[in-house]
Design a protein around this motif. Structure first.
Motif, short mmCIF file in Angstrom:
data_model
loop_
_atom_site.label_atom_id
_atom_site.label_comp_id
_atom_site.label_asym_id
_atom_site.label_seq_id
_atom_site.Cartn_x
_atom_site.Cartn_y
_atom_site.Cartn_z
N ARG A 116 0.84 -1.19 0.00
CA ARG A 116 0.00 0.00 0.00
C ARG A 116 0.88 1.24 0.00
O ARG A 116 1.90 1.29 0.65
CB ARG A 116 -0.95 -0.01 1.19
N GLY A 117 0.47 2.23 -0.77
CA GLY A 117 1.26 3.45 -0.91
C GLY A 117 2.28 3.37 -2.04
O GLY A 117 2.96 4.34 -2.34
N SER A 118 2.36 2.21 -2.71
CA SER A 118 3.32 2.02 -3.79
C SER A 118 2.81 2.54 -5.13
O SER A 118 3.58 2.63 -6.08
CB SER A 118 3.65 0.53 -3.95
N GLY A 119 1.52 2.84 -5.19
CA GLY A 119 0.91 3.25 -6.45
C GLY A 119 0.18 2.12 -7.15
O GLY A 119 -0.41 2.32 -8.22
N ALA A 120 0.19 0.93 -6.56
CA ALA A 120 -0.46 -0.23 -7.19
C ALA A 120 -1.97 -0.03 -7.32
O ALA A 120 -2.56 -0.36 -8.36
CB ALA A 120 -0.16 -1.50 -6.42
N GLY A 121 -2.61 0.49 -6.28
CA GLY A 121 -4.06 0.71 -6.34
C GLY A 121 -4.42 1.69 -7.44
O GLY A 121 -5.36 1.47 -8.22
N GLY A 122 -3.68 2.78 -7.52
CA GLY A 122 -3.92 3.76 -8.57
C GLY A 122 -3.66 3.19 -9.95
O GLY A 122 -4.40 3.48 -10.90
N ALA A 123 -2.63 2.37 -10.08
CA ALA A 123 -2.32 1.75 -11.37
C ALA A 123 -3.43 0.78 -11.78
O ALA A 123 -3.80 0.72 -12.97
CB ALA A 123 -0.98 1.03 -11.30
N LEU A 124 -3.97 0.02 -10.82
CA LEU A 124 -5.08 -0.87 -11.13
C LEU A 124 -6.31 -0.09 -11.57
O LEU A 124 -6.96 -0.45 -12.56
CB LEU A 124 -5.41 -1.76 -9.92
N LEU A 125 -6.64 0.98 -10.85
CA LEU A 125 -7.80 1.80 -11.23
C LEU A 125 -7.59 2.44 -12.59
O LEU A 125 -8.53 2.50 -13.40
CB LEU A 125 -8.05 2.89 -10.18
N GLN A 126 -6.40 2.93 -12.86
CA GLN A 126 -6.11 3.54 -14.15
C GLN A 126 -6.28 2.51 -15.28
O GLN A 126 -6.89 2.80 -16.31
CB GLN A 126 -4.71 4.12 -14.17
#
Length: 161
Positions: free
Chosen positions: A93-103
């Motif tokens: 968490r905080g690595s940008g993985a969630g944002g990358a998945l949403l993108q």
């Protein structure tokens, strides 16, 4: 380290199921998962797939997933995407993985002509709510989710108790 997003393949099923169990524990329902690897095999890779999965990886290690499927809007006359689960491991968490998945999921929606990407969030999950708001998501407070399960579902179907 770079985060990569890719569609899941059948060999990913154990990882997906592990992520589902970890998410259930985070959402305070650790014993609620009934899914099995065989069920995911059929649902994701069978003759009529019910859902799809994108996996996030960093350094060759899977660190999160997004499970989604199509919906349909009678108002728009088009399919949409429903995000059933978005999960990133605690250490990532905080690595940008969630944002990358949403993108990546937003790009899937656009590529498929879907005017909507929707999901639900538990009202107590402030970190998730804050994350989604920062991405531009808006609450649909005028709508409530309804669910019928178990005995109530059987009664609704007209089956005797």
């Amino acid at each position: 380290m770079t985060i990569t997003i890719r569609p899941a393949v059948p060999a990913d099923i154990p990882t997906i199921l592990r992520f589902v169990r970890e998410l259930a524990a985070y959402e305070r329902e650790p014993d609620a998962v009934e899914a099995t690897e065989a069920m995911f095999q059929e649902a994701l890779f069978g003759p009529s797939p019910a859902a799809e999965v994108l996996l996030a990886a960093q350094g060759g290690l899977s660190i999160g997933f997004a499970l989604f499927f199509h919906t349909f809007s009678t108002w728009t006359g088009r399919r949409g995407l429903w995000l059933e689960d978005l999960y990133v491991t605690p250490e990532a968490r905080g690595s940008g993985a969630g944002g990358a998945l949403l993108q990546a999921l937003a790009q899937v929606a656009l590529d498929r002509g879907c005017p909507r990407l929707e999901w639900t969030v538990l009202d107590w999950n402030t970190p998730a709510l804050d994350f989604y708001r920062a991405k531009g998501a808006l609450p649909q407070d005028e709508w409530t989710t309804q669910r019928v399960t178990g005995e109530a579902l059987r009664r609704l179907a007209g089956q005797a108790a």
